[in-house]
Design a protein around this motif. Sequence first.
Motif, mmCIF file in Angstrom:
data_model
loop_
_atom_site.group_PDB
_atom_site.id
_atom_site.type_symbol
_atom_site.label_atom_id
_atom_site.label_comp_id
_atom_site.label_asym_id
_atom_site.label_seq_id
_atom_site.Cartn_x
_atom_site.Cartn_y
_atom_site.Cartn_z
ATOM 1 N N THR A 132 -6.040 7.654 -5.008
ATOM 2 C CA THR A 132 -4.884 6.945 -4.451
ATOM 3 C C THR A 132 -5.159 6.462 -3.033
ATOM 4 O O THR A 132 -4.851 5.318 -2.674
ATOM 5 C CB THR A 132 -3.641 7.852 -4.472
ATOM 6 O OG1 THR A 132 -3.400 8.293 -5.812
ATOM 7 C CG2 THR A 132 -2.416 7.121 -3.955
ATOM 8 N N CYS A 166 -5.308 2.559 -1.689
ATOM 9 C CA CYS A 166 -4.501 2.100 -0.541
ATOM 10 C C CYS A 166 -5.388 1.568 0.580
ATOM 11 O O CYS A 166 -5.055 0.562 1.207
ATOM 12 C CB CYS A 166 -3.621 3.231 -0.028
ATOM 13 S SG CYS A 166 -2.309 3.680 -1.177
ATOM 14 N N ALA A 209 0.835 -1.205 0.000
ATOM 15 C CA ALA A 209 0.000 0.000 0.000
ATOM 16 C C ALA A 209 0.866 1.249 0.000
ATOM 17 O O ALA A 209 0.545 2.242 -0.673
ATOM 18 C CB ALA A 209 -0.940 -0.006 1.200
ATOM 19 N N LEU A 210 1.968 1.221 0.731
ATOM 20 C CA LEU A 210 2.880 2.360 0.772
ATOM 21 C C LEU A 210 3.514 2.600 -0.595
ATOM 22 O O LEU A 210 3.620 3.744 -1.051
ATOM 23 C CB LEU A 210 3.954 2.130 1.832
ATOM 24 C CG LEU A 210 4.926 3.272 2.083
ATOM 25 C CD1 LEU A 210 4.184 4.486 2.630
ATOM 26 C CD2 LEU A 210 6.004 2.835 3.053
ATOM 27 N N MET A 212 -6.486 -1.865 -0.298
ATOM 28 C CA MET A 212 -5.408 -2.846 -0.089
ATOM 29 C C MET A 212 -5.254 -3.210 1.382
ATOM 30 O O MET A 212 -4.916 -4.342 1.710
ATOM 31 C CB MET A 212 -4.082 -2.299 -0.602
ATOM 32 C CG MET A 212 -3.878 -2.475 -2.070
ATOM 33 S SD MET A 212 -2.180 -2.191 -2.517
ATOM 34 C CE MET A 212 -1.392 -3.638 -1.834
ATOM 35 N N ILE A 245 2.208 1.721 -3.500
ATOM 36 C CA ILE A 245 1.146 2.250 -4.371
ATOM 37 C C ILE A 245 0.887 3.724 -4.066
ATOM 38 O O ILE A 245 0.682 4.528 -4.979
ATOM 39 C CB ILE A 245 -0.132 1.409 -4.237
ATOM 40 C CG1 ILE A 245 0.075 0.075 -4.936
ATOM 41 C CG2 ILE A 245 -1.340 2.131 -4.817
ATOM 42 C CD1 ILE A 245 -1.081 -0.857 -4.879
ATOM 43 N N PHE A 246 0.940 4.099 -2.799
ATOM 44 C CA PHE A 246 0.737 5.491 -2.426
ATOM 45 C C PHE A 246 1.843 6.374 -3.017
ATOM 46 O O PHE A 246 1.559 7.440 -3.579
ATOM 47 C CB PHE A 246 0.699 5.625 -0.897
ATOM 48 C CG PHE A 246 0.428 7.013 -0.416
ATOM 49 C CD1 PHE A 246 -0.850 7.547 -0.475
ATOM 50 C CD2 PHE A 246 1.453 7.794 0.096
ATOM 51 C CE1 PHE A 246 -1.107 8.827 -0.040
ATOM 52 C CE2 PHE A 246 1.207 9.081 0.539
ATOM 53 C CZ PHE A 246 -0.076 9.600 0.470
#
Length: 133
Positions: free
Chosen positions: A71, A75, A23-24, A78, A26-27
């Motif tokens: 975004t 996240c 997730a981080l 996820m 993707i962020f």
Amino acid sequence: MFESLKEHLSDFTSKSITTFIGALIIFIVGNIIIKYLTILIGKLLKKSNKLDRSIQGFILTVVRVLGAVITVLICADMLSIPTASLVTLLGTLGLAVSLALQDLVSNVAGGIFLMTTRPFKTGDWIEADGFDG
């Protein structure tokens, strides 16, 4: 009993850490994409002479905010946070703010309409509602 609990905790921790790292990532990638997208749209808007600079800034701000919201929702999904409730909350918040600021939003929409259609230019003499200038 403690062995079973220990086993579940270790399994949960490894899954949650990899999910959090994903997730981080993707962020971070989402923010980079938003940055380059706003730069690209900004360049395209500057080439266009039809839109006023204030409208260009407004469009870029809308793109940034929508990109950030998308975004964050990706996240959150996820991380197994229920996104339906977040979308509902955002919609309700948007409705409440727009109803509270109805007159202001109406004036902003009118200003955007005037800047995009350009019915008059700087230096034109205008008379409206008993006022002129």
